[in-house]
Motif scaffolding. Structure first.
Motif, PDB file in Angstrom:
ATOM      1  N   UNK A   1      16.300 -20.108   8.901  1.00  0.00           N
ATOM      2  CA  UNK A   1      15.237 -21.055   9.266  1.00  0.00           C
ATOM      3  C   UNK A   1      13.978 -20.308   9.683  1.00  0.00           C
ATOM      4  N   UNK A   2      14.131 -19.274  10.522  1.00  0.00           N
ATOM      5  CA  UNK A   2      12.969 -18.491  10.944  1.00  0.00           C
ATOM      6  C   UNK A   2      12.337 -17.786   9.744  1.00  0.00           C
ATOM      7  N   UNK A   3      13.168 -17.242   8.864  1.00  0.00           N
ATOM      8  CA  UNK A   3      12.647 -16.571   7.672  1.00  0.00           C
ATOM      9  C   UNK A   3      11.893 -17.546   6.778  1.00  0.00           C
ATOM     10  N   UNK A   4      12.357 -18.794   6.741  1.00  0.00           N
ATOM     11  CA  UNK A   4      11.671 -19.801   5.936  1.00  0.00           C
ATOM     12  C   UNK A   4      10.276 -20.069   6.473  1.00  0.00           C
ATOM     13  N   UNK A   5      10.148 -20.130   7.804  1.00  0.00           N
ATOM     14  CA  UNK A   5       8.823 -20.349   8.375  1.00  0.00           C
ATOM     15  C   UNK A   5       7.928 -19.126   8.164  1.00  0.00           C
ATOM     16  N   UNK A   6       8.503 -17.930   8.233  1.00  0.00           N
ATOM     17  CA  UNK A   6       7.719 -16.733   7.919  1.00  0.00           C
ATOM     18  C   UNK A   6       7.242 -16.777   6.477  1.00  0.00           C
ATOM     19  N   UNK A   7       8.084 -17.287   5.599  1.00  0.00           N
ATOM     20  CA  UNK A   7       7.699 -17.413   4.192  1.00  0.00           C
ATOM     21  C   UNK A   7       6.550 -18.404   4.031  1.00  0.00           C
TER      22      UNK A   7
END
Length: 829
Positions: free
Chosen positions: A551-557
C-alpha cells in the motif's frame, strides 16, 4: 405484558483513548478557519447550534449521533481558537497601523526581559557584508507620540539596537526612538512568509534603532511580578554558561540547553544543517527526555516514599518548560513526561497515544498556528514513529527460555558487549525509521536532506547526553558548590567539542546533502494518512506486513507518476515564461523556454546573498525545476551575481556565460566566483554583441551589448543586454545599463519591445528616457527593493505600464505560441 428489552441501553462502551478522537477534530477546525477564514459570528452560531443538537441527541440517548455531534463541536471550537488568535487584537495594537515600509516612531514602554547580545558574525564568504554587534531588547509598548501628544498603544516586540553596550534593565520604563515596520509577507511563491510567522506569534511590530542612545530611561523599574524569578533564573543560566564554557562552545551549550541560537556561529549551524543533524540544535523532546532520564536516575537515590522521585521530576519538568519559554516540542515532551510521573504517583498505567494527543491539544490551545510550523510537525511525527516502532517490535518479540538461559550464562564482558551492540543497532534502526518517515515532510518544508542523519544522530546523542547532564550538574554546582564548577566546565566542554568537531569534519570531508523540489502538499497529506492507517493496522495485526508495504509503495508510485507527468508537461510546453523574481535591490530573471529548457539571467541582491538564493530556490522548486541549462551574468556588480555560489550548490547548471571583459579583467569577487564555477566543472563561456544563443528553433536570443572591447566607464555601462524574441513578441533585459553604454545601444536601429526590465533597477541616474524611446515598451518591470520607484502617477493612454517587484512581488510574463498579447501576472494582487 412483556418488558421492553434494555440490553442495548445497559450496554456500556469504554473508550480508553478519547483524546485520540478529539485531537483530529480540533485540528480540522483550525485548518478550516486558516483556509476559509470564517467570521467569529459564524463560528459562534455553529457552536451554539451544535451544542443544542448534542443536548437533544444525548437526551434521546442516541449515543453514536451525539458523539459525532460532540466531535463537530470540538472542531468548531478549534476554528474559534484559531480565528481569535489570528484576527482579534486590541484597538490600540501598534502593528495594525504599520506597513513593511519603515517609518520613524517615538514610543514609551517597558523592558520585559534582559537584553540579549547578538555578536556580529564574520562573513562566511567574500560576497557578504560585515555587520555590527546588536542587542535584542524585549519590549512592551504603552504609548506612541503623535505630534506633540502621547496616545495609547500596545503590543509586544523586540528592539534591535546596534552597538557594543546598552544600559537598560528589565522592568524599566524607557523612551524609544526607532524605525518601525511590520513583517513583510512572501514576495515569491514557496518563500517563507515572515508576516504569517510573526502574526502567528502575535509579534508583528519590528523596531530597529541605530544607536544605544535611542533608548532612554524615563522611570523606575516596575514592581516585581510572579514571573520575575523565571526571568532571573533564565538570565542566571545564560550568564553561567557564558562564563563557564570556553568561547566557541558557549553558543552550542546555550543552544542545546536553552534553545537560544543567537550566539551559535554560522559555521557550526551550517555544518549541522548540511549533515542533517540540525534537529539536535532545535530544542525538542529529545533534550527534555535526556534531562528527564538523567534527573530521574539521580532522584531514585532520594530517601523517602516511592512516589517522591516522580513528584520531584514533575516539578523539575514544569520548571524547565517555563525556563525555555514553553516551546511546542518541549510542551509535547513535557506532557509525556508528566503523564509518566502522574502514572507512577497514582500507580496507573500510562496510555502513550492518549498522552501524545493531549500534548497536541495543549499546543493548539496555547497557539493554534503552531501546528503549521515545520518544527512542531516534525517533532510529533518523529515521536509517533518511535512509539509505533516500539509497539510493533513488542508485538513480534518472542522470548525463547533456552536462549535467555544461554545469554545469562555468558561472561559479563560478553554480556556487556552484546547489550551495547543491540542498543546501538536499535538506535540505528530507530534513526532509519524516523528519517524515512519524516523525509517527505523535510523535503516539503526544507527541500534538502542528508542520509548522514541516520548514522550521526545515534552517535551524537551520546555526547549530547553527557553535555546536557553535565550542564545540569554545572548549574547545580554553581549554586551549591561553586568551587567545583571549573571541573564540571571541563567535563561539559569535551562532549560539546566532540559534537562540533564530528559534524564539521563530516561536512568538510564527506558532505552528502541532496536538494529536491520536494513533493506537493496533497501528496504529503496523503502519505501520512496512508501511513497512519497502515501503521495502526500493523499494530493490531489486522494487515499483513507485505500488504502494508504494498500500500505504501502504491502511494509512492502515485507520487512518481505525478512527477513524471509534470516532467512530460514541462518538456512539451510551447509557451515562453519570463519570471522576475523579487529579491530586493538586485536582479534575478528566470526564462522558461519551450520544451522544458531554463535560462537564468543574474541572481544577486544588495545585502545578504543567501536571501537572493533562497528567493530563487523557492520559485524554482515551486515550478518543479531542478536544472538550469544556462546562467548569464550581466556584469561585474555583486548585486547581480552574489547569490550564484549557493545556487550552484543546490541546482545543476549546464553552462555559465559572462562578458569578455568580466573574464579578462575580473575583480576579486568575480575571480572568486569564476574559480568556484571552474572547480565544479561547469563550462564558462563569453558573450559579446552580435552573438546568439540557440536554445529552441522558435526562440531568438541575441546579445545587443557590449562589444568585445566594451565601452569606457563603469561596469554598469558594459552590462550584457539580452533580447529574447518569441512569436513576434520581445523581452529586453539590459542589466544595469547606463551611459555611455546606453548610447552604444540606441545608436542602432530601434527595436520595438513588449517588456523591458528597467536599467539599473529603475534608478534616475541611468537616464533611461532615451532608452525607452528607442525600444518603445508596453510594460516596464523594475527589479528593486524600493516601492517608490515607478512610472508617472498620472499615466496617459499609450504610455507603458510600470510594475515593481518590491510592491508586486514576483512578476511573470507569459508569451503564448499563438503570438497573442503578453499575459502579465503578479504574485501580490
Amino acid at each position: 405484558m412483556v418488558p421492553k428489552q434494555t440490553s442495548q441501553a445497559n450496554h456500556q462502551r469504554t473508550i480508553y483513548r478519547p483524546l485520540v478522537l478529539l485531537a483530529p477534530a480540533l485540528t480540522l477546525g483550525v485548518i478550516g478557519d486558516a483556509a476559509l477564514d470564517f467570521s467569529m459570528t459564524l463560528w459562534l452560531g455553529a457552536f451554539a447550534s451544535l451544542m443544542v443538537l448534542w443536548g437533544l441527541l444525548w437526551w434521546k440517548r442516541q449515543e453514536r449521533h451525539a458523539s459525532v455531534c460532540l466531535l463537530l463541536v470540538v472542531a468548531v471550537f478549534g476554528g474559534m481558537l484559531h480565528h481569535a488568535h489570528w484576527n482579534l487584537y486590541r484597538s490600540t495594537e501598534l502593528s495594525c497601523g504599520l506597513s513593511p515600509d519603515k517609518q520613524p516612531v517615538a514610543l514609551q514602554g517597558t523592558v520585559t526581559d534582559y537584553p540579549r547580545f547578538l555578536p556580529a558574525k564574520p562573513p562566511s564568504s567574500a560576497f557578504e557584508f560585515e555587520l555590527a554587534n546588536q542587542w535584542k531588547v524585549p519590549f512592551r509598548i504603552h504609548q506612541i507620540r503623535s505630534g506633540a501628544t502621547w496616545e495609547a498603544a500596545s503590543g509586544h516586540t523586540e528592539i534591535y539596537v546596534s552597538g557594543d553596550t546598552i544600559d537598560v534593565h528589565p522592568g524599566e520604563s524607557i523612551l524609544v526612538f526607532a524605525q518601525a515596520s511590520c513583517s513583510e509577507g512572501a514576495l515569491n511563491p514557496g518563500e517563507f512568509d515572515f508576516a504569517n510567522w510573526a502574526r502567528g506569534k502575535r509579534r508583528r511590530t519590528f523596531l530597529r534603532s541605530g544607536f544605544s542612545e535611542c533608548l532612554q530611561a524615563i522611570g523606575t523599574a516596575e514592581q516585581p511580578s510572579r514571573w520575575n524569578p523565571i526571568r532571573e533564573a533564565r538570565h542566571y543560566v545564560s550568564r553561567e554558561l557564558a562564563a563557564a564554557i570556553p568561547p566557541g562552545l558557549d553558543g552550542l551549550a546555550e543552544t542545546i540547553f536553552l534553545g537560544r541560537r543567537e550566539r551559535l556561529s554560522d559555521a557550526t549551524d551550517e555544518a549541522f544543517r548540511q549533515t542533517g543533524t540540525v534537529h539536535l540544535l532545535a530544542l525538542s523532546g529529545l533534550h527534555l527526555g535526556i534531562l528527564a532520564l538523567f534527573a530521574y536516575w539521580l532522584l531514585r537515590f532520594l530517601p523517602g516514599p516511592g512516589w517522591l522521585p516522580a513528584v520531584c521530576l514533575l516539578l523539575m519538568t514544569l520548571g524547565y518548560v517555563i525556563l525555555v519559554d514553553a516551546r511546542p516540542p518541549i510542551v509535547r515532551a513535557s506532557i509525556l513526561v508528566a503523564s509518566f510521573c502522574v502514572a507512577m504517583i497514582l500507580f496507573r498505567r500510562q496510555v502513550f497515544w492518549n498522552s501524545l494527543a493531549a500534548a497536541w491539544i495543549i499546543v493548539i490551545c496555547w497557539n493554534p498556528t503552531e501546528i503549521f510550523q515545520a518544527g512542531t510537525q516534525l517533532s510529533f511525527v518523529a515521536v509517533a514513529s518511535l512509539a509505533w516502532l516500539s509497539g510493533f517490535l513488542a508485538t513480534r518479540k518472542k522470548i525463547d527460555p533456552l536462549q535467555k538461559l544461554i545469554e545469562e550464562s555468558r561472561p559479563w564482558p560478553v554480556k556487556c558487549t552484546r547489550v551495547a551492540a543491540r542498543w546501538l543497532g536499535g538506535m540505528f534502526v530507530a534513526s532509519l525509521v524516523v528519517w524515512l518517515v519524516t523525509l517527505p515532510l523535510v523535503l516539503f518544508h526544507f527541500h534538502a536532506a542528508s542520509p548522514w542523519t541516520i548514522v550521526l544522530s545515534p552517535i551524537l546523542i551520546i555526547p549530547m547526553g553527557f553535555a546536557l547532564g553535565g550542564t545540569l550538574l554545572l548549574l547545580a554546582a554553581s549554586i551549591a558548590v561553586p568551587i567545583a564548577t571549573p571541573i564540571l566546565s571541563w567535563l561539559v566542554s569535551w562532549p560539546l567539542w566532540m559534537m562540533q568537531e564530528t559534524v564539521s569534519w563530516t561536512q568538510q570531508h564527506a558532505g552528502l546533502t541532496f536538494w529536491s523540489a520536494g513533493p506537493p502538499a496533497w501528496w504529503v497529506i496523503g502519505f501520512y494518512t496512508v501511513a497512519a492507517i497502515v501503521a495502526w493496522q500493523m499494530l493490531t495485526r489486522r494487515f499483513p506486513i507485505r500488504w502494508s508495504v504494498a500500500v505504501v509503495a502504491l502511494w509512492l508510485m502515485v507520487g512518481f507518476v505525478w512527477g513524471t507527468l509534470q516532467a512530460i508537461e514541462s518538456a512539451t510546453r510551447d509557451d515562453l515564461v519570463c519570471t522576475f523574481v523579487s529579491v530586493g535591490h538586485g536582479t534575478c530573471v528566470l526564462v522558461e523556454l519551450p520544451e522544458g529548457r531554463h535560462l537564468l539571467y543574474d541572481c544577486g541582491r544588495l545585502g545578504s546573498p543567501k536571501r537572493a538564493c533562497q528567493s530563487l530556490s523557492a520559485v524554482l522548486w515551486s515550478k518543479g525545476i531542478e536544472h538550469l541549462d544556462a546562467v548569464i551574468i550581466s556584469h561585474d556588480d555583486a548585486d547581480h551575481y552574489n547569490g550564484l555560489p549557493e545556487v550552484l550548490e543546490r541546482f545543476s547548471v549546464g553552462a555559465v556565460y559572462c562578458s569578455d571583459l568580466m573574464e579578462k579583467i575580473p575583480s576579486d569577487l568575480v575571480s572568486s566566483l569564476l574559480a568556484d564555477i571552474n572547480g565544479r566543472g561547469i563550462p564558462l563561456r563569453t558573450l559579446s554583441a552580435g552573438r546568439t544563443l540557440q536554445a529552441h528553433p522558435s526562440v531568438g536570443m541575441t546579445i545587443l551589448h557590449p562589444t568585445r572591447k566594451g565601452v569606457l566607464g563603469r561596469d554598469n555601462a558594459n552590462s550584457i543586454v539580452l533580447l529574447i524574441e518569441y512569436r513576434g513578441r520581445r523581452i529586453l533585459l539590459p542589466g544595469d545599463l547606463e551611459s555611455p553604454g546606453t548610447e552604444g545601444v540606441i545608436v542602432e536601429r530601434p527595436i520595438d519591445c513588449d517588456i523591458v526590465m528597467a536599467p539599473h533597477h529603475g534608478s534616475r541616474h541611468s537616464h533611461a528616457e532615451s532608452f525607452y524611446q528607442w525600444c518603445q515598451p508596453e510594460w516596464i518591470v523594475v527589479s528593486s527593493g524600493s516601492r517608490e520607484i515607478g512610472g508617472p502617477e498620472n499615466a496617459q493612454p499609450g504610455e507603458p505600464v510600470w510594475l515593481n517587484t518590491a510592491a508586486s512581488g514576483m512578476i511573470q510574463i507569459r508569451l503564448t505560441a499563438e503570438g497573442g498579447a503578453p499575459q502579465v501576472n503578479t504574485w501580490k494582487k
